[in-house]
Design a protein around this motif. Sequence first.
Motif, PDB file in Angstrom:
ATOM      1  N   HIS A 239       0.834  -1.209   0.000  1.00 36.68           N
ATOM      2  CA  HIS A 239       0.000   0.000   0.000  1.00 36.68           C
ATOM      3  C   HIS A 239       0.870   1.261   0.000  1.00 36.68           C
ATOM      4  O   HIS A 239       0.554   2.233  -0.697  1.00 36.68           O
ATOM      5  N   LEU A 240       1.960   1.236   0.748  1.00 37.17           N
ATOM      6  CA  LEU A 240       2.859   2.395   0.783  1.00 37.17           C
ATOM      7  C   LEU A 240       3.492   2.634  -0.581  1.00 37.17           C
ATOM      8  O   LEU A 240       3.512   3.773  -1.072  1.00 37.17           O
ATOM      9  N   LEU A 241       3.978   1.583  -1.221  1.00 33.81           N
ATOM     10  CA  LEU A 241       4.598   1.740  -2.537  1.00 33.81           C
ATOM     11  C   LEU A 241       3.595   2.256  -3.568  1.00 33.81           C
ATOM     12  O   LEU A 241       3.930   3.116  -4.389  1.00 33.81           O
ATOM     13  N   ARG A 242       2.375   1.755  -3.524  1.00 37.42           N
ATOM     14  CA  ARG A 242       1.330   2.266  -4.431  1.00 37.42           C
ATOM     15  C   ARG A 242       1.072   3.746  -4.157  1.00 37.42           C
ATOM     16  O   ARG A 242       0.950   4.544  -5.087  1.00 37.42           O
ATOM     17  N   ALA A 243       0.996   4.111  -2.869  1.00 39.85           N
ATOM     18  CA  ALA A 243       0.749   5.511  -2.504  1.00 39.85           C
ATOM     19  C   ALA A 243       1.902   6.411  -2.951  1.00 39.85           C
ATOM     20  O   ALA A 243       1.700   7.600  -3.197  1.00 39.85           O
ATOM     21  N   LEU A 244       3.088   5.833  -3.079  1.00 40.40           N
ATOM     22  CA  LEU A 244       4.255   6.589  -3.550  1.00 40.40           C
ATOM     23  C   LEU A 244       4.398   6.557  -5.069  1.00 40.40           C
ATOM     24  O   LEU A 244       5.368   7.062  -5.616  1.00 40.40           O
ATOM     25  N   GLY A 245       3.439   5.945  -5.748  1.00 40.85           N
ATOM     26  CA  GLY A 245       3.423   5.968  -7.205  1.00 40.85           C
ATOM     27  C   GLY A 245       4.122   4.814  -7.892  1.00 40.85           C
ATOM     28  O   GLY A 245       4.309   4.854  -9.107  1.00 40.85           O
ATOM     29  N   VAL A 246       4.506   3.791  -7.151  1.00 42.35           N
ATOM     30  CA  VAL A 246       5.155   2.634  -7.771  1.00 42.35           C
ATOM     31  C   VAL A 246       4.122   1.891  -8.619  1.00 42.35           C
ATOM     32  O   VAL A 246       3.034   1.569  -8.146  1.00 42.35           O
ATOM     33  N   GLN A 247       4.486   1.638  -9.863  1.00 40.52           N
ATOM     34  CA  GLN A 247       3.604   0.953 -10.810  1.00 40.52           C
ATOM     35  C   GLN A 247       4.076  -0.490 -10.990  1.00 40.52           C
ATOM     36  O   GLN A 247       5.200  -0.825 -10.667  1.00 40.52           O
ATOM     37  N   GLY A 248       3.216  -1.299 -11.565  1.00 40.46           N
ATOM     38  CA  GLY A 248       3.601  -2.673 -11.878  1.00 40.46           C
ATOM     39  C   GLY A 248       3.517  -3.586 -10.675  1.00 40.46           C
ATOM     40  O   GLY A 248       3.006  -3.228  -9.619  1.00 40.46           O
ATOM     41  N   ARG A 249       4.045  -4.788 -10.856  1.00 42.16           N
ATOM     42  CA  ARG A 249       3.983  -5.814  -9.824  1.00 42.16           C
ATOM     43  C   ARG A 249       4.909  -5.464  -8.660  1.00 42.16           C
ATOM     44  O   ARG A 249       6.060  -5.081  -8.858  1.00 42.16           O
ATOM     45  N   ILE A 250       4.397  -5.605  -7.466  1.00 39.40           N
ATOM     46  CA  ILE A 250       5.203  -5.388  -6.269  1.00 39.40           C
ATOM     47  C   ILE A 250       5.317  -6.741  -5.586  1.00 39.40           C
ATOM     48  O   ILE A 250       4.343  -7.264  -5.058  1.00 39.40           O
ATOM     49  N   LYS A 251       6.530  -7.304  -5.648  1.00 36.50           N
ATOM     50  CA  LYS A 251       6.702  -8.623  -5.051  1.00 36.50           C
ATOM     51  C   LYS A 251       7.500  -8.521  -3.764  1.00 36.50           C
ATOM     52  O   LYS A 251       8.269  -7.580  -3.555  1.00 36.50           O
ATOM     53  N   SER A 252       7.322  -9.514  -2.918  1.00 40.43           N
ATOM     54  CA  SER A 252       8.044  -9.569  -1.661  1.00 40.43           C
ATOM     55  C   SER A 252       9.502  -9.924  -1.930  1.00 40.43           C
ATOM     56  O   SER A 252       9.791 -10.796  -2.738  1.00 40.43           O
ATOM     57  N   PRO A 253      10.425  -9.267  -1.234  1.00 39.20           N
ATOM     58  CA  PRO A 253      11.845  -9.571  -1.445  1.00 39.20           C
ATOM     59  C   PRO A 253      12.363 -10.713  -0.566  1.00 39.20           C
ATOM     60  O   PRO A 253      13.544 -10.779  -0.264  1.00 39.20           O
ATOM     61  N   THR A 254      11.489 -11.620  -0.171  1.00 40.15           N
ATOM     62  CA  THR A 254      11.884 -12.687   0.745  1.00 40.15           C
ATOM     63  C   THR A 254      13.117 -13.442   0.278  1.00 40.15           C
ATOM     64  O   THR A 254      14.024 -13.706   1.063  1.00 40.15           O
ATOM     65  N   TYR A 255      13.191 -13.802  -0.992  1.00 43.46           N
ATOM     66  CA  TYR A 255      14.338 -14.559  -1.478  1.00 43.46           C
ATOM     67  C   TYR A 255      15.443 -13.669  -2.022  1.00 43.46           C
ATOM     68  O   TYR A 255      16.618 -13.990  -1.903  1.00 43.46           O
ATOM     69  N   ALA A 256      15.093 -12.545  -2.598  1.00 42.46           N
ATOM     70  CA  ALA A 256      16.092 -11.626  -3.153  1.00 42.46           C
ATOM     71  C   ALA A 256      16.714 -10.743  -2.070  1.00 42.46           C
ATOM     72  O   ALA A 256      17.728 -10.114  -2.291  1.00 42.46           O
ATOM     73  N   VAL A 257      16.108 -10.647  -0.926  1.00 43.57           N
ATOM     74  CA  VAL A 257      16.459  -9.817   0.225  1.00 43.57           C
ATOM     75  C   VAL A 257      16.117  -8.341  -0.005  1.00 43.57           C
ATOM     76  O   VAL A 257      15.637  -7.680   0.898  1.00 43.57           O
ATOM     77  N   VAL A 258      16.305  -7.832  -1.216  1.00 49.45           N
ATOM     78  CA  VAL A 258      15.941  -6.440  -1.487  1.00 49.45           C
ATOM     79  C   VAL A 258      15.311  -6.346  -2.873  1.00 49.45           C
ATOM     80  O   VAL A 258      15.737  -7.010  -3.810  1.00 49.45           O
TER      81      VAL A 258
ATOM     82  N   PHE B 245      14.654  -9.204   5.553  1.00 51.93           N
ATOM     83  CA  PHE B 245      15.814  -9.886   6.125  1.00 51.93           C
ATOM     84  C   PHE B 245      15.462 -11.225   6.765  1.00 51.93           C
ATOM     85  O   PHE B 245      16.275 -11.795   7.489  1.00 51.93           O
ATOM     86  N   TYR B 246      14.274 -11.762   6.475  1.00 51.74           N
ATOM     87  CA  TYR B 246      13.836 -13.015   7.094  1.00 51.74           C
ATOM     88  C   TYR B 246      14.863 -14.136   6.918  1.00 51.74           C
ATOM     89  O   TYR B 246      15.124 -14.898   7.827  1.00 51.74           O
ATOM     90  N   ARG B 247      15.441 -14.251   5.736  1.00 55.78           N
ATOM     91  CA  ARG B 247      16.397 -15.319   5.445  1.00 55.78           C
ATOM     92  C   ARG B 247      17.864 -14.857   5.578  1.00 55.78           C
ATOM     93  O   ARG B 247      18.778 -15.565   5.206  1.00 55.78           O
TER      94      ARG B 247
END
Length: 165
Positions: free
Chosen positions: A58-77, A92-94
């Motif tokens: 929701h924060l990224l959408r409110a900041l104007g981020v477009q497209g798919r927003i995926k969780s960085p669980t495996y990429a870390v960032v 930083f879960y992993r």
Amino acid sequence: MSTDTSASTRFPSHACVWHDESDTATFAQTLAAQPALANAYITLHGDLGAGKTTLVRHLLRALGVQGRIKSPTYAVVEPHEGAGFPISHFDFYRFDDPREWEDAGFRDIFASPGLKVAEWPEKAAAVTPVADVAISIEAINESERRVSLVANTPAGVSIVQGLTA
């Protein structure tokens, strides 16, 4: 959304209850409107399923981020661009080895301008800076969340005071 505000002169805090996801979205829009957010480090605390990633989306959408927003669980960032500044969403879960911090270039990301949002920050606490604002989310039931924010820096004070104005 019900709200309770407690403020000290130096480090204000803010507490509220999100009754449903629309309250989360409303909170994210208010947070996105804070000017100091452009160069802030926000940490998100809470159990699995508490709503940390939902808040970030929701924060990224409110900041104007477009497209798919995926969780960085495996990429870390996951890097994003929105509202005219870079945004780095960390999970930083992993995260197990502080050497990953240097190898992945996270020191450079944190030294650069932009918003940094981190889920599971306690896994990297030894290498990350102090968060400007720490947000804790606790599930009350399937839809309600108890939320508390604590400012830890002057930028964080500005953000929390802006949320309660």
